[in-house]
Design an enzyme around this catalytic site. Sequence first.
Site, mmCIF file in Angstrom:
data_model
loop_
_atom_site.group_PDB
_atom_site.id
_atom_site.type_symbol
_atom_site.label_atom_id
_atom_site.label_comp_id
_atom_site.label_asym_id
_atom_site.label_seq_id
_atom_site.Cartn_x
_atom_site.Cartn_y
_atom_site.Cartn_z
ATOM 1 N N THR A 165 -2.324 3.229 -22.845
ATOM 2 C CA THR A 165 -2.581 2.377 -21.680
ATOM 3 C C THR A 165 -4.078 2.383 -21.371
ATOM 4 O O THR A 165 -4.851 3.101 -22.002
ATOM 5 C CB THR A 165 -1.841 2.932 -20.458
ATOM 6 O OG1 THR A 165 -2.314 4.266 -20.246
ATOM 7 C CG2 THR A 165 -0.343 2.962 -20.668
ATOM 8 N N SER A 176 4.601 13.421 -16.017
ATOM 9 C CA SER A 176 3.628 13.670 -17.088
ATOM 10 C C SER A 176 3.907 15.020 -17.732
ATOM 11 O O SER A 176 4.406 15.941 -17.067
ATOM 12 C CB SER A 176 2.214 13.685 -16.495
ATOM 13 O OG SER A 176 1.310 14.240 -17.418
ATOM 14 N N ASP A 224 0.869 -1.178 0.000
ATOM 15 C CA ASP A 224 0.000 0.000 0.000
ATOM 16 C C ASP A 224 0.906 1.228 0.000
ATOM 17 O O ASP A 224 1.582 1.509 0.984
ATOM 18 C CB ASP A 224 -0.888 -0.034 1.255
ATOM 19 C CG ASP A 224 -1.748 1.212 1.386
ATOM 20 O OD1 ASP A 224 -1.626 2.128 0.538
ATOM 21 O OD2 ASP A 224 -2.546 1.260 2.334
ATOM 22 N N VAL A 254 0.552 7.597 -24.216
ATOM 23 C CA VAL A 254 0.693 6.144 -24.336
ATOM 24 C C VAL A 254 -0.659 5.444 -24.259
ATOM 25 O O VAL A 254 -1.495 5.779 -23.402
ATOM 26 C CB VAL A 254 1.605 5.592 -23.210
ATOM 27 C CG1 VAL A 254 2.045 4.176 -23.552
ATOM 28 C CG2 VAL A 254 2.793 6.480 -22.967
ATOM 29 N N LYS A 281 2.195 16.194 -10.210
ATOM 30 C CA LYS A 281 3.311 15.760 -11.046
ATOM 31 C C LYS A 281 4.422 16.820 -11.033
ATOM 32 O O LYS A 281 5.604 16.479 -10.916
ATOM 33 C CB LYS A 281 2.836 15.503 -12.481
ATOM 34 C CG LYS A 281 1.937 14.277 -12.634
ATOM 35 C CD LYS A 281 2.691 12.965 -12.410
ATOM 36 C CE LYS A 281 1.861 11.745 -12.774
ATOM 37 N NZ LYS A 281 2.559 10.479 -12.574
ATOM 38 N N TYR A 303 -3.800 16.729 -10.577
ATOM 39 C CA TYR A 303 -2.845 15.819 -11.231
ATOM 40 C C TYR A 303 -1.606 16.596 -11.671
ATOM 41 O O TYR A 303 -0.467 16.197 -11.387
ATOM 42 C CB TYR A 303 -3.540 15.173 -12.429
ATOM 43 C CG TYR A 303 -2.684 14.230 -13.250
ATOM 44 C CD1 TYR A 303 -2.331 12.981 -12.766
ATOM 45 C CD2 TYR A 303 -2.257 14.589 -14.536
ATOM 46 C CE1 TYR A 303 -1.570 12.107 -13.542
ATOM 47 C CE2 TYR A 303 -1.502 13.718 -15.309
ATOM 48 C CZ TYR A 303 -1.158 12.480 -14.803
ATOM 49 O OH TYR A 303 -0.400 11.614 -15.566
ATOM 50 N N ASN A 335 6.104 4.361 -10.923
ATOM 51 C CA ASN A 335 5.216 4.424 -12.092
ATOM 52 C C ASN A 335 3.749 4.656 -11.729
ATOM 53 O O ASN A 335 3.024 5.293 -12.494
ATOM 54 C CB ASN A 335 5.333 3.126 -12.900
ATOM 55 C CG ASN A 335 4.360 3.091 -14.064
ATOM 56 O OD1 ASN A 335 4.475 3.887 -15.002
ATOM 57 N ND2 ASN A 335 3.383 2.201 -13.999
HETATM 58 N N1 LIG Z 1 -0.766 6.940 -20.527
HETATM 59 C C1 LIG Z 1 -0.316 8.156 -20.758
HETATM 60 O O1 LIG Z 1 -0.506 8.725 -21.848
HETATM 61 C C2 LIG Z 1 0.465 8.896 -19.693
HETATM 62 C C3 LIG Z 1 0.877 10.197 -19.978
HETATM 63 C C4 LIG Z 1 1.615 10.881 -19.017
HETATM 64 C C5 LIG Z 1 1.929 10.271 -17.820
HETATM 65 N N2 LIG Z 1 1.501 9.010 -17.557
HETATM 66 C C6 LIG Z 1 1.906 8.426 -16.269
HETATM 67 O O2 LIG Z 1 2.359 7.101 -16.478
HETATM 68 C C7 LIG Z 1 2.125 6.319 -15.311
HETATM 69 C C8 LIG Z 1 1.379 5.056 -15.715
HETATM 70 O O3 LIG Z 1 0.096 5.473 -16.195
HETATM 71 P P1 LIG Z 1 -0.851 4.581 -17.113
HETATM 72 O O4 LIG Z 1 -1.179 5.372 -18.294
HETATM 73 O O5 LIG Z 1 -0.282 3.202 -17.240
HETATM 74 O O6 LIG Z 1 -2.135 4.556 -16.200
HETATM 75 P P2 LIG Z 1 -3.084 3.336 -15.768
HETATM 76 O O7 LIG Z 1 -3.382 2.482 -16.949
HETATM 77 O O8 LIG Z 1 -4.223 3.956 -15.027
HETATM 78 O O9 LIG Z 1 -2.162 2.576 -14.747
HETATM 79 C C9 LIG Z 1 -1.813 3.217 -13.561
HETATM 80 C C10 LIG Z 1 -1.229 2.204 -12.618
HETATM 81 O O10 LIG Z 1 -0.981 2.879 -11.373
HETATM 82 C C11 LIG Z 1 -1.565 2.112 -10.333
HETATM 83 N N3 LIG Z 1 -2.033 3.000 -9.261
HETATM 84 C C12 LIG Z 1 -2.768 4.134 -9.390
HETATM 85 N N4 LIG Z 1 -2.986 4.686 -8.189
HETATM 86 C C13 LIG Z 1 -2.397 3.867 -7.273
HETATM 87 C C14 LIG Z 1 -2.271 3.891 -5.862
HETATM 88 N N5 LIG Z 1 -2.818 4.880 -5.135
HETATM 89 N N6 LIG Z 1 -1.587 2.888 -5.270
HETATM 90 C C15 LIG Z 1 -1.037 1.897 -6.012
HETATM 91 N N7 LIG Z 1 -1.113 1.823 -7.341
HETATM 92 C C16 LIG Z 1 -1.791 2.798 -7.962
HETATM 93 C C17 LIG Z 1 -2.739 1.370 -10.958
HETATM 94 O O11 LIG Z 1 -3.011 0.241 -10.180
HETATM 95 P P3 LIG Z 1 -4.334 -0.655 -10.393
HETATM 96 O O12 LIG Z 1 -4.029 -1.537 -11.563
HETATM 97 O O13 LIG Z 1 -4.448 -1.390 -9.116
HETATM 98 O O14 LIG Z 1 -5.456 0.307 -10.653
HETATM 99 C C18 LIG Z 1 -2.192 1.045 -12.347
HETATM 100 O O15 LIG Z 1 -1.454 -0.145 -12.320
HETATM 101 C C19 LIG Z 1 1.315 7.204 -14.359
HETATM 102 O O16 LIG Z 1 2.165 7.754 -13.391
HETATM 103 C C20 LIG Z 1 0.768 8.297 -15.274
HETATM 104 O O17 LIG Z 1 0.531 9.499 -14.574
HETATM 105 C C21 LIG Z 1 0.771 8.303 -18.471
#
Ligand SMILES: NC(=O)c1ccc[n+]([C@@H]2O[C@H](COP(=O)([O-])OP(=O)(O)OC[C@H]3O[C@@H](n4cnc5c(N)ncnc54)[C@H](OP(=O)(O)O)[C@@H]3O)[C@@H](O)[C@H]2O)c1
Length: 259
Positions: free
Chosen positions: A193, A139, A49, A191, A162, A158, A77
């Site tokens: 995701t 981000s 946690d 990305v 960041k 957010y 991450n």
């Molecule tokens: N995708 C993009 O375009 C983008 C752009 C800029 C930055 N980012 C950054 O990249 C990182 C990964 O993002 P993503 O796009 O892969 O998002 P995502 O698909 O929502 O995945 C986020 C991950 O973080 C975990 N998480 C979120 N809050 C948490 C908490 N309080 N405690 C533990 N785990 C937590 C989630 O766990 P659960 O699986 O349990 O929900 C999930 O595995 C993030 O930091 C995001 O801000 C992403």
Amino acid sequence: MPAADTDRPRPKSVDPKNKVFALIRSRATAGPLEELAAKRKNIHIVVTDMSNPRKLDEAAAEVAKVTGGSLDVLILNAGSAGPETSTLPPSAFHGREDALENEIHENIKNNLLSNIYLVNCFLGLVRNGVEKKIVFVSSQCGDVEFTRVTGLATLLGYSVSKAGMNVITTKFGAELAQEGIKTLSMSPGWVNTDAAKAVTGDPEIRKFMLNAFHKIDPTVEGPISVDESVTDQLQVIQNLTEADSGKFLTHHGNHDEWF
Ligand SMILES: NC(=O)c1ccc[n+]([C@@H]2O[C@H](COP(=O)([O-])OP(=O)(O)OC[C@H]3O[C@@H](n4cnc5c(N)ncnc54)[C@H](OP(=O)(O)O)[C@@H]3O)[C@@H](O)[C@H]2O)c1
């Protein structure tokens, strides 16, 4: 000249000599990770946690048992952009100060404080590591110039969390430089995701975002694949030296190629 594919970094878990740890909060949402860990015995899943430093100390002890007390690279991450008020610009919070406090607090708790706990709980292991790298996945939203040029006025909490963690990452770098520890904040790109799909699945939102992003880069067509982003990120992490410690870079390793 672009590097040949064979020169590009591969996920660390491909090499069975590497030990890779995935800290997660729940096995219920870790299906693909579980599948990969079942195939690659060098992937260790640790349930913890992030908001609880005692639990993180236990997680670090669990990792230490496997590695003998060291960790080469710590990657922060996990991140989230909530609550639902994240769609509002700053002036919309006039008369809704409770909502504003919640917007800021939720994001600071999840994206900033938890990451400080995580670094502090794993610092002993990183000190004993060979590479000694701490990388925060930030981000574009945490960048003032990106925000200024795109004109994106929402995602207050957010973006603040960041940007704040970018500064904290630099401060860790400043504090720990003399121990050879290097820190980096890195934007992963746009990305494809689960989080991105949830937003860009709506054609209107996708169009809105593309319009904003085109002010930075008129050639952007949509999010890149997870594979492409991760390969780029691994390259930036591999290249991280003391000279770049504390910087905020894109997944291309510079300050302006956000996509
Ligand atoms: N995708 C993009 O375009 C983008 C752009 C800029 C930055 N980012 C950054 O990249 C990182 C990964 O993002 P993503 O796009 O892969 O998002 P995502 O698909 O929502 O995945 C986020 C991950 O973080 C975990 N998480 C979120 N809050 C948490 C908490 N309080 N405690 C533990 N785990 C937590 C989630 O766990 P659960 O699986 O349990 O929900 C999930 O595995 C993030 O930091 C995001 O801000 C992403």
